[in-house]
Every structure is written in C-alpha cells, then in structure tokens.
Scaffold this active site. Sequence first.
Site, PDB file in Angstrom:
ATOM      1  N   LYS A  13       0.842  -1.209   0.000  1.00  0.00           N
ATOM      2  CA  LYS A  13       0.000   0.000   0.000  1.00  0.00           C
ATOM      3  C   LYS A  13       0.877   1.259   0.000  1.00  0.00           C
ATOM      4  O   LYS A  13       0.709   2.149  -0.822  1.00  0.00           O
ATOM      5  CB  LYS A  13      -0.940   0.008   1.232  1.00  0.00           C
ATOM      6  N   ARG A  88     -10.025   0.582   8.433  1.00  0.00           N
ATOM      7  CA  ARG A  88      -9.452  -0.716   8.773  1.00  0.00           C
ATOM      8  C   ARG A  88     -10.420  -1.573   9.560  1.00  0.00           C
ATOM      9  O   ARG A  88     -10.088  -2.697   9.915  1.00  0.00           O
ATOM     10  CB  ARG A  88      -8.248  -0.448   9.643  1.00  0.00           C
ATOM     11  N   ARG A 128      11.633  -5.445   4.762  1.00  0.00           N
ATOM     12  CA  ARG A 128      11.339  -4.025   4.549  1.00  0.00           C
ATOM     13  C   ARG A 128      12.305  -3.130   5.333  1.00  0.00           C
ATOM     14  O   ARG A 128      12.639  -3.399   6.480  1.00  0.00           O
ATOM     15  CB  ARG A 128       9.910  -3.697   4.984  1.00  0.00           C
ATOM     16  N   ARG A 161      11.074  -1.152  10.773  1.00  0.00           N
ATOM     17  CA  ARG A 161       9.971  -0.689  11.616  1.00  0.00           C
ATOM     18  C   ARG A 161       9.851  -1.564  12.863  1.00  0.00           C
ATOM     19  O   ARG A 161      10.031  -2.772  12.792  1.00  0.00           O
ATOM     20  CB  ARG A 161       8.665  -0.739  10.808  1.00  0.00           C
ATOM     21  N   ARG A 172      -0.391  -8.769  13.451  1.00  0.00           N
ATOM     22  CA  ARG A 172      -0.985  -7.817  12.504  1.00  0.00           C
ATOM     23  C   ARG A 172      -1.774  -8.546  11.422  1.00  0.00           C
ATOM     24  O   ARG A 172      -2.827  -8.087  10.991  1.00  0.00           O
ATOM     25  CB  ARG A 172       0.110  -6.948  11.871  1.00  0.00           C
TER      26      ARG A 172
HETATM   27  P1  AP5 Z   1       4.731  -1.602   1.945  1.00  0.00           P
HETATM   28  O1  AP5 Z   1       4.387  -0.738   0.768  1.00  0.00           O
HETATM   29  O2  AP5 Z   1       5.451  -0.979   3.074  1.00  0.00           O
HETATM   30  O3  AP5 Z   1       3.418  -2.371   2.448  1.00  0.00           O
HETATM   31  P2  AP5 Z   1       2.121  -1.827   3.176  1.00  0.00           P
HETATM   32  O4  AP5 Z   1       0.927  -2.454   2.529  1.00  0.00           O
HETATM   33  O5  AP5 Z   1       2.133  -0.335   3.253  1.00  0.00           O
HETATM   34  O6  AP5 Z   1       2.318  -2.508   4.591  1.00  0.00           O
HETATM   35  P3  AP5 Z   1       2.254  -1.899   6.053  1.00  0.00           P
HETATM   36  O7  AP5 Z   1       2.981  -2.837   6.944  1.00  0.00           O
HETATM   37  O8  AP5 Z   1       2.655  -0.455   6.063  1.00  0.00           O
HETATM   38  O9  AP5 Z   1       0.746  -2.004   6.335  1.00  0.00           O
HETATM   39  P4  AP5 Z   1       0.081  -2.061   7.677  1.00  0.00           P
HETATM   40  O10 AP5 Z   1      -1.319  -1.936   7.245  1.00  0.00           O
HETATM   41  O11 AP5 Z   1       0.391  -3.214   8.532  1.00  0.00           O
HETATM   42  O12 AP5 Z   1       0.779  -0.852   8.499  1.00  0.00           O
HETATM   43  P5  AP5 Z   1       0.346   0.659   8.740  1.00  0.00           P
HETATM   44  O13 AP5 Z   1       1.542   1.488   8.702  1.00  0.00           O
HETATM   45  O14 AP5 Z   1      -0.811   1.011   7.907  1.00  0.00           O
HETATM   46  O15 AP5 Z   1       5.563  -2.843   1.361  1.00  0.00           O
HETATM   47  C1  AP5 Z   1       6.087  -3.826   2.216  1.00  0.00           C
HETATM   48  C2  AP5 Z   1       7.458  -4.295   1.692  1.00  0.00           C
HETATM   49  O16 AP5 Z   1       7.281  -4.972   0.447  1.00  0.00           O
HETATM   50  C3  AP5 Z   1       8.452  -3.160   1.389  1.00  0.00           C
HETATM   51  O17 AP5 Z   1       9.723  -3.575   1.791  1.00  0.00           O
HETATM   52  C4  AP5 Z   1       8.389  -2.990  -0.132  1.00  0.00           C
HETATM   53  O18 AP5 Z   1       9.635  -2.555  -0.650  1.00  0.00           O
HETATM   54  C5  AP5 Z   1       8.071  -4.399  -0.580  1.00  0.00           C
HETATM   55  N1  AP5 Z   1       7.262  -4.423  -1.799  1.00  0.00           N
HETATM   56  C6  AP5 Z   1       6.193  -3.617  -2.089  1.00  0.00           C
HETATM   57  N2  AP5 Z   1       5.683  -3.954  -3.285  1.00  0.00           N
HETATM   58  C7  AP5 Z   1       6.415  -4.997  -3.751  1.00  0.00           C
HETATM   59  C8  AP5 Z   1       6.349  -5.802  -4.930  1.00  0.00           C
HETATM   60  N3  AP5 Z   1       5.429  -5.560  -5.877  1.00  0.00           N
HETATM   61  N4  AP5 Z   1       7.256  -6.803  -5.072  1.00  0.00           N
HETATM   62  C9  AP5 Z   1       8.194  -7.034  -4.098  1.00  0.00           C
HETATM   63  N5  AP5 Z   1       8.280  -6.318  -2.955  1.00  0.00           N
HETATM   64  C10 AP5 Z   1       7.413  -5.308  -2.789  1.00  0.00           C
HETATM   65  O19 AP5 Z   1      -0.161   0.560  10.263  1.00  0.00           O
HETATM   66  C11 AP5 Z   1       0.717   0.337  11.324  1.00  0.00           C
HETATM   67  C12 AP5 Z   1      -0.052   0.311  12.634  1.00  0.00           C
HETATM   68  O20 AP5 Z   1      -0.689   1.587  12.850  1.00  0.00           O
HETATM   69  C13 AP5 Z   1      -1.183  -0.703  12.724  1.00  0.00           C
HETATM   70  O21 AP5 Z   1      -0.733  -1.984  13.101  1.00  0.00           O
HETATM   71  C14 AP5 Z   1      -2.096  -0.049  13.770  1.00  0.00           C
HETATM   72  O22 AP5 Z   1      -1.594  -0.258  15.069  1.00  0.00           O
HETATM   73  C15 AP5 Z   1      -1.958   1.428  13.440  1.00  0.00           C
HETATM   74  N6  AP5 Z   1      -2.985   1.883  12.487  1.00  0.00           N
HETATM   75  C16 AP5 Z   1      -2.782   2.359  11.231  1.00  0.00           C
HETATM   76  N7  AP5 Z   1      -3.945   2.675  10.641  1.00  0.00           N
HETATM   77  C17 AP5 Z   1      -4.927   2.381  11.535  1.00  0.00           C
HETATM   78  C18 AP5 Z   1      -6.330   2.471  11.508  1.00  0.00           C
HETATM   79  N8  AP5 Z   1      -7.004   2.907  10.427  1.00  0.00           N
HETATM   80  N9  AP5 Z   1      -7.019   2.091  12.612  1.00  0.00           N
HETATM   81  C19 AP5 Z   1      -6.379   1.646  13.708  1.00  0.00           C
HETATM   82  N10 AP5 Z   1      -5.047   1.519  13.802  1.00  0.00           N
HETATM   83  C20 AP5 Z   1      -4.320   1.882  12.722  1.00  0.00           C
HETATM   84 MG    MG Z   2       2.291   1.076   4.793  1.00  0.00          MG
END
Ligand code: AP5
Ligand code: MG
Length: 217
Positions: A13, A88, A128, A161, A172
């Site tokens: 994402k 979410r 990552r 991270r 997660r």
């Molecule tokens: P990346 O792009 O970083 O993936 P992502 O989908 O953004 O994954 P996240 O871990 O950021 O999602 P998340 O939903 O768990 O965390 P968030 O920060 O939202 O890609 C991942 C890796 O893959 C990278 O190394 C990249 O280089 C590689 N990659 C990408 N595309 C590729 C491809 N095509 N081929 C190969 N490799 C590839 O949330 C974190 C925390 O915040 C949550 O756990 C929660 O506690 C809180 N939080 C956030 N939003 C909310 C909400 N709405 N409500 C409640 N709590 C929330």
């Molecule tokens: Mg992300």
Amino acid sequence: MRLVLLGPPGAGKGTQATAIAEAFTIPAISTGDLFRKNVGEQTELGKLAKQYMDKGDLVPDEVTLGMVWDRLSGADAREGFLLDGFPRTVPQAEQLESGLNERGGLGLNAALNLDVPNDEVIRRLSGRRTCSKCGHIWHVEFDPPRAAGVCDVCGGELVQRDDDKPDTVLRRLEVYRQSTQPLIGFYGKRGFLIEIDATGPPREVRERAIEALRAGV
Ligand code: AP5
Ligand code: MG
Ligand code: ZN
C-alpha cells in the site's frame, strides 16, 4: 477522486500510494505514517498509539477517526484523497461514509484492494526497510537501494519498523483477517470495489493499479 487503498500488511500500500495519488493529483494520506510521525515527535497521540502499534493491535477507532478528520479537513484534501491504511474496521468505514456525506455528500469513487498471498506478504515485511529521513520504502531483496542501509532518494539512514518483528507481524496479519478483510465485502456490496493482483515487480503493480482505477471509476 476519493480513493481507499485496501490490502494486508505488507501488500504494498505504502509503496504504491504516492504514485497512484500523483497520477490522480490527490494527496496520499497514510494513517500508519501519521501515527509514526506522532510517535517520533512523542505527542500525546503518539504515546497512546504506540502502545497498540507495538503489539500489532489497532489503535481505537475514536482516536484514529479524530486524526483522519483532522487531516481530511486540510485544504489539499478538498478535491480528493487516497487513504492508505484507513478504514481498517467496518465501524471506521461506516464513519467515513457518513462523515463524507455530512461534509458535502461526496462519497468514495473506489476502494482498490491489493491482492497478495500470505507467504509473499511475510517475505515483503521481513525485508522491509524505511528511510528515517524521507520515509521512502525499500526492501533488502526485492527493491534494494544502491548502498545497503542508505536511502538513494535522500541519503538518509534506513531502519526496520518496530512492528516488523516476527511475532508482531503474525498478530498484525491476524488482526487484518479479523477486522479489516470484511471491508472487501463491505465495499463489494456498494459496487465500488476494484481488485488487482499485486504480485510482480512494483512498477507492474503500479501500472495495473492506475489502469484498473482509470477503467473502473
Ligand atoms: P509496503 O508498501 O510498506 O506495504 P504496506 O501495505 O504499506 O504494509 P504496512 O505494513 O505499512 O501495512 P500495515 O497496514 O500493517 O501498516 P500501517 O503502517 O498502515 O511494502 C512492504 C514491503 O514490500 C516493502 O519492503 C516494499 O519494498 C516491498 N514491496 C512492495 N511492493 C512490492 C512488490 N510488488 N514486489 C516485491 N516487494 C514489494 O499501520 C501500522 C499500525 O498503525 C497498525 O498496526 C495499527 O496499530 C496502526 N494503524 C494504522 N492505521 C490504523 C487504523 N485505520 N485504525 C487503527 N489503527 C491503525
Ligand atoms: Mg504502509
Ligand atoms: Zn530517504
């Protein structure tokens, strides 16, 4: 254009958000990034959010919603936005829907779901690295910077991270299955779900995403 980006942790994402947002001239808004900024600045919101994030749990809806509406009231989000990591939970999605209605009746145009198998998201998360200065997302194997540990974009130091530890990753993924996956059905029923295969190189996924959005909305 008002978009929501769905997909499990590690689906890509954050990797795709900026490019998709640029293609439609809208800001990319990541709740995870907003929380991490608050954690880094040690604000009250950040201290509270960190307790949940470190365990891989969701931050309570009322806290998240307050932060999101605050961000969406920014002038740059008036014409549209791409939300990464929000909603979410079904209650968050319902609140987004009713809130947008109250704020002028402009609903979402599309919810784009990035489809990636489980074993692949674990590989993506375990390798990552994120730039501590500009936030650019790298992968030690799939998208490595030229020099290990250093961001090509800005020269900043790359860090892992806190919530990418194996135990937290499993939690997660479990939270995703329980609380977030139901949103696929939620948006499916409303007729604006767009699903794409998010495997393959990032550039291909980006082209697939932009093409699907242009065709679908
Ligand atoms: P990346 O792009 O970083 O993936 P992502 O989908 O953004 O994954 P996240 O871990 O950021 O999602 P998340 O939903 O768990 O965390 P968030 O920060 O939202 O890609 C991942 C890796 O893959 C990278 O190394 C990249 O280089 C590689 N990659 C990408 N595309 C590729 C491809 N095509 N081929 C190969 N490799 C590839 O949330 C974190 C925390 O915040 C949550 O756990 C929660 O506690 C809180 N939080 C956030 N939003 C909310 C909400 N709405 N409500 C409640 N709590 C929330
Ligand atoms: Mg992300
Ligand atoms: Zn950088």
